[in-house]
Design a protein around this motif. Structure first.
Motif, PDB file in Angstrom:
ATOM      1  N   PRO A  24      28.529  61.649 -43.542  1.00 55.57           N
ATOM      2  CA  PRO A  24      28.163  60.136 -44.179  1.00 55.57           C
ATOM      3  C   PRO A  24      29.311  59.346 -44.029  1.00 55.57           C
ATOM      4  N   ASP A  25      29.040  57.854 -44.446  1.00 57.11           N
ATOM      5  CA  ASP A  25      30.390  56.785 -44.806  1.00 57.11           C
ATOM      6  C   ASP A  25      31.019  57.539 -45.917  1.00 57.11           C
ATOM      7  N   LEU A  26      32.252  57.265 -45.691  1.00 57.02           N
ATOM      8  CA  LEU A  26      33.179  57.509 -47.109  1.00 57.02           C
ATOM      9  C   LEU A  26      32.614  56.601 -48.287  1.00 57.02           C
ATOM     10  N   ARG A  27      32.801  57.358 -49.430  1.00 54.94           N
ATOM     11  CA  ARG A  27      32.445  56.441 -50.466  1.00 54.94           C
ATOM     12  C   ARG A  27      33.824  56.142 -51.208  1.00 54.94           C
ATOM     13  N   ALA A  28      33.807  55.262 -52.117  1.00 53.94           N
ATOM     14  CA  ALA A  28      35.252  54.657 -52.575  1.00 53.94           C
ATOM     15  C   ALA A  28      36.030  55.652 -53.510  1.00 53.94           C
ATOM     16  N   SER A  29      35.307  56.426 -54.001  1.00 56.66           N
ATOM     17  CA  SER A  29      35.808  57.488 -54.948  1.00 56.66           C
ATOM     18  C   SER A  29      34.895  58.917 -55.144  1.00 56.66           C
ATOM     19  N   TYR A  30      35.746  59.921 -55.433  1.00 57.54           N
ATOM     20  CA  TYR A  30      34.975  61.100 -55.681  1.00 57.54           C
ATOM     21  C   TYR A  30      35.571  61.768 -56.636  1.00 57.54           C
ATOM     22  N   ALA A  45      34.114  74.121 -52.672  1.00 60.46           N
ATOM     23  CA  ALA A  45      33.301  73.206 -52.891  1.00 60.46           C
ATOM     24  C   ALA A  45      31.770  73.456 -53.271  1.00 60.46           C
ATOM     25  N   HIS A  46      31.346  75.063 -52.799  1.00 65.01           N
ATOM     26  CA  HIS A  46      30.269  75.543 -53.351  1.00 65.01           C
ATOM     27  C   HIS A  46      30.432  76.015 -54.710  1.00 65.01           C
ATOM     28  N   HIS A  47      31.692  76.280 -55.180  1.00 57.82           N
ATOM     29  CA  HIS A  47      31.643  77.010 -56.596  1.00 57.82           C
ATOM     30  C   HIS A  47      31.583  75.699 -57.372  1.00 57.82           C
ATOM     31  N   LEU A  48      32.537  74.615 -57.272  1.00 57.99           N
ATOM     32  CA  LEU A  48      32.485  73.482 -57.862  1.00 57.99           C
ATOM     33  C   LEU A  48      31.083  72.930 -58.159  1.00 57.99           C
ATOM     34  N   ALA A  49      30.264  72.948 -57.217  1.00 61.28           N
ATOM     35  CA  ALA A  49      28.745  72.520 -57.292  1.00 61.28           C
ATOM     36  C   ALA A  49      27.935  73.195 -58.029  1.00 61.28           C
ATOM     37  N   LYS A  50      27.844  74.533 -57.688  1.00 62.03           N
ATOM     38  CA  LYS A  50      26.913  75.582 -58.275  1.00 62.03           C
ATOM     39  C   LYS A  50      27.296  76.015 -59.545  1.00 62.03           C
ATOM     40  N   TYR A  51      28.502  76.145 -59.907  1.00 60.47           N
ATOM     41  CA  TYR A  51      28.930  76.797 -61.218  1.00 60.47           C
ATOM     42  C   TYR A  51      29.393  75.822 -62.123  1.00 60.47           C
ATOM     43  N   HIS A  52      29.972  74.526 -61.571  1.00 57.30           N
ATOM     44  CA  HIS A  52      30.408  73.938 -62.713  1.00 57.30           C
ATOM     45  C   HIS A  52      29.794  72.393 -62.675  1.00 57.30           C
ATOM     46  N   GLY A  53      28.738  72.298 -62.104  1.00 59.35           N
ATOM     47  CA  GLY A  53      27.920  71.106 -61.870  1.00 59.35           C
ATOM     48  C   GLY A  53      28.948  69.882 -61.455  1.00 59.35           C
ATOM     49  N   ILE A  54      29.881  69.958 -60.622  1.00 62.06           N
ATOM     50  CA  ILE A  54      30.939  68.995 -59.962  1.00 62.06           C
ATOM     51  C   ILE A  54      30.382  68.923 -58.608  1.00 62.06           C
ATOM     52  N   ARG A  55      29.319  67.730 -58.450  1.00 63.99           N
ATOM     53  CA  ARG A  55      28.766  67.497 -57.303  1.00 63.99           C
ATOM     54  C   ARG A  55      29.407  66.123 -56.297  1.00 63.99           C
ATOM     55  N   SER A  56      30.215  65.516 -56.924  1.00 62.89           N
ATOM     56  CA  SER A  56      30.851  64.531 -56.437  1.00 62.89           C
ATOM     57  C   SER A  56      32.009  64.891 -55.670  1.00 62.89           C
ATOM     58  N   VAL A 197      27.430  67.958 -52.038  1.00 60.34           N
ATOM     59  CA  VAL A 197      28.739  67.944 -51.500  1.00 60.34           C
ATOM     60  C   VAL A 197      28.814  67.200 -50.360  1.00 60.34           C
ATOM     61  N   GLU A 198      29.769  66.400 -50.130  1.00 64.76           N
ATOM     62  CA  GLU A 198      29.875  65.707 -48.759  1.00 64.76           C
ATOM     63  C   GLU A 198      30.883  66.353 -47.792  1.00 64.76           C
ATOM     64  N   ASP A 221      41.970  58.285 -42.094  1.00 69.37           N
ATOM     65  CA  ASP A 221      42.029  57.664 -40.814  1.00 69.37           C
ATOM     66  C   ASP A 221      40.350  56.901 -40.952  1.00 69.37           C
ATOM     67  N   ARG A 222      39.683  56.823 -41.966  1.00 69.14           N
ATOM     68  CA  ARG A 222      38.453  56.381 -42.098  1.00 69.14           C
ATOM     69  C   ARG A 222      38.438  55.248 -43.344  1.00 69.14           C
ATOM     70  N   GLY A 223      39.814  55.339 -43.847  1.00 75.18           N
ATOM     71  CA  GLY A 223      39.634  54.541 -45.152  1.00 75.18           C
ATOM     72  C   GLY A 223      40.450  55.246 -46.393  1.00 75.18           C
ATOM     73  N   VAL A 224      40.561  54.424 -47.319  1.00 68.51           N
ATOM     74  CA  VAL A 224      41.199  54.915 -48.519  1.00 68.51           C
ATOM     75  C   VAL A 224      40.153  55.332 -49.554  1.00 68.51           C
ATOM     76  N   ILE A 225      40.405  56.469 -50.264  1.00 69.51           N
ATOM     77  CA  ILE A 225      39.504  56.929 -51.193  1.00 69.51           C
ATOM     78  C   ILE A 225      40.228  57.331 -52.716  1.00 69.51           C
ATOM     79  N   ASN A 226      39.513  56.951 -53.695  1.00 66.54           N
ATOM     80  CA  ASN A 226      40.144  57.433 -55.082  1.00 66.54           C
ATOM     81  C   ASN A 226      39.440  58.941 -55.317  1.00 66.54           C
ATOM     82  N   ALA A 227      40.576  59.869 -55.916  1.00 63.00           N
ATOM     83  CA  ALA A 227      40.117  60.905 -56.118  1.00 63.00           C
ATOM     84  C   ALA A 227      40.506  61.319 -57.676  1.00 63.00           C
ATOM     85  N   GLY A 228      39.604  61.825 -58.253  1.00 67.13           N
ATOM     86  CA  GLY A 228      39.953  62.568 -59.704  1.00 67.13           C
ATOM     87  C   GLY A 228      40.762  63.674 -59.772  1.00 67.13           C
ATOM     88  N   ALA A 229      40.659  64.694 -58.598  1.00 71.68           N
ATOM     89  CA  ALA A 229      41.575  65.660 -58.482  1.00 71.68           C
ATOM     90  C   ALA A 229      41.417  66.092 -56.870  1.00 71.68           C
TER      91      ALA A 229
END
Lengths: 413, 84
Positions: A24-30, A45-56, A197-198, A221-229
């Motif tokens: 997909p297109d890159l979002r501004a932050s994850y 990524a799988h463990h973050l999404a499935k066991y910790h509810g972190i899907r962004s 997960v993207e 190379d597709r833009g700048v994104i903000n990251a929590g971690a």
């Protein structure tokens, strides 16, 4: 599982579904940005999404999915290491592999056929006894066996009686096995993307914006994104990537070379390694003989083969199994291994608060895929490093508290 | 076989040589533990040109080389103390 298989097999439609959505297109932050779309990053990524509810979560891969060392390793899974810290960690990895097809609803072709490491000298045999005792203490399946049992397990082996490379015993590790490495990555990728997960293929991370003790921006190379971690899990490029965030890891890169022969009927039912020959062999489910274990003798960022290393692998393989002499090599390649001074990984915290490391995987990364993913997700979700990872902290080098695993492999170093 | 130019013996097959790793900065007298740790465990590993130690095994000649770690091109070799 069995009933589902039966129902699927008897259904008229054989429902076919695409496993992965397009990039997909890159979002501004994850919430979390994972650098590296190989097994480790996708498992996290799988463990973050499935066991910790972190899907962004965005997984950024410079090339194609699992095209780096996930596709280049020789698929070995085992826990017969030297130190108790490592055994505890890899034991968890083996257990996760045992349940992986069920966990991911994806056949990763895990085949627990056992691993046999050969001793050609008394010194090696003494080291094997120590490894077996440590392993038994930690509750893994491991024993030293004599030459007769070696022969019984692998009748085709050249025992070289009276020769310079006489096989005088072995280290038998019934927990060892293999899995199809691509399937492991695809299974994690599919489950992670199902949960939001993207996965961004052909997206190169070019740098990081660091403010104080935090990574605030990931430049691509597709833009700048903000990251929590941010998690760095990009195999051979870990050193280079961490340096872009100002973190100087004690890593040196060497190519590790491997090859497979044309397929032949199944005859090798275990994994076989020789410490003295720096060669290990396993027969894939397709019948190809996978041969690995040759590290280039100097630092290099290259995935190309060299003739002398391939000769070395062929020599080792033909010494152990002389009848392989006429087999043709079907494919050959190299992977860039990020080697650490003590042959153990660097996992957990970095000098930056929200930058996490899953690095230093050298020649031993594939077998750790599920446990590294699970435990790194735990680090990111809770902000704390679980006890099983503590020995592998980057800070161990400053404390001179190394986890020496140099002798736990048959790869040449 | 790849060739490496020994400053004493000229171009030889690279399997006649032993790799001794990247050039490390000298450690100052009375260095702190952290400096020692960095000196022992850190090494140059950036993709690009790198200065490193090599030894021509048959003649026991220890020398320096500059090599590009992405292209594996050997740029120059020289004896320690000599002008590259």
């Amino acid at each position: 599982m069995v009933l589902r298989l039966l129902k699927y097999g008897l259904s008229r439609g054989y429902p076919v579904t695409g496993d992965l959505p397009p990039t997909p297109d890159l979002r501004a932050s994850y919430d979390v940005v994972i650098v590296g779309g190989g097994g480790h990053g996708l498992a996290c990524a799988h463990h973050l999404a499935k066991y910790h509810g972190i899907r962004s979560v965005a997984v950024l891969e410079k090339g194609w999915l699992a095209g780096g060392n996930t596709a280049r390793n020789t698929t070995t899974i085992r826990s017969n290491y030297m130190t108790m810290q490592s055994i505890a960690f890899y034991k968890e990895a083996v257990a996760l592999y045992e349940g992986m097809s069920e966990e991911l609803d994806f056949n990763v072709m895990f085949s627990q056929r056992g691993q046999l490491t050969l001793a050609h000298s008394e010194a090696t045999l003494r080291a094997f006894h120590l490894r077996a005792e440590t392993g038994r203490h930690m509750g893994i399946g491991i024993e030293v066996i004599g030459p007769d049992e070696v022969r019984a397990r692998v009748p085709e082996l050249n025992m070289d009686r009276g020769g310079a490379l006489e096989i005088i015993g072995g280290l038998w590790h019934p927990d060892g096995g293999t899995a199809r490495h691509d399937a492991v990555a695809w299974g994690y990728a599919r489950e992670a993307s199902r949960r939001g997960v993207e996965i961004h293929q052909r997206t190169a991370v070019t740098g990081f914006g660091v403010t104080g003790d935090r990574v605030t921006q990931v430049q691509t190379d597709r833009g700048v994104i903000n990251a929590g971690a941010v998690l760095i899990a990009c195999g051979g490029m870990n050193y280079d990537m961490a340096l872009r965030a100002g973190v100087d890891l004690p890593i040196r890169c060497f190519p590790l070379q491997a090859m497979v022969t044309e397929p032949v009927k199944p005859w090798l039912h275990t994994l076989v390694s020789s410490v003295s020959l720096h060669t290990y062999l396993v027969q894939s489910s397709r019948g190809e003989v996978v041969i690995g274990g040759g590290s280039d003798p100097y630092q290099l960022y290259s995935t190309r083969s060299t003739l002398d290393l391939k000769e070395h692998l062929a020599e080792g393989a033909v010494h152990l199994f002389p009848f392989l002499r006429g087999l043709k090599v079907l494919r050959q390649w190299a992977g860039i291994t990020d080697m650490t001074p003590d042959y153990s990984p660097i996992m957990g915290a970095s000098p930056l608060d929200n930058l996490w490391l899953d690095c230093g995987w050298g020649t031993w990364g594939f077998k750790a895929t599920p446990v590294a993913g699970k435990r790194m997700a735990e680090c990111i979700a809770t902000g704390r490093v679980p006890e099983v990872l503590a020995p592998f902290a980057l800070s161990r080098f400053a404390r001179f508290d190394l986890v020496n695993e140099m002798g736990a492999t048959a790869a040449s170093h | 076989m790849k060739l490496l130019t020994c400053p004493l013996n000229g171009p030889r097959n690279i399997d006649e040589f032993q790799y001794l790793g990247p050039l490390r900065p000298d450690l100052a007298e009375g260095a702190a533990d952290a400096d020692w740790a960095a000196h022992l465990f850190r090494a140059e590993n950036r993709p690009g040109p790198m200065v490193e130690w090599w030894r021509h095994t048959p003649s026991n000649t220890v020398f320096l080389a500059e090599r590009h770690t992405l292209t594996d091109t050997i740029l120059r070799t020289w004896l320690p103390g000599a002008k590259p």
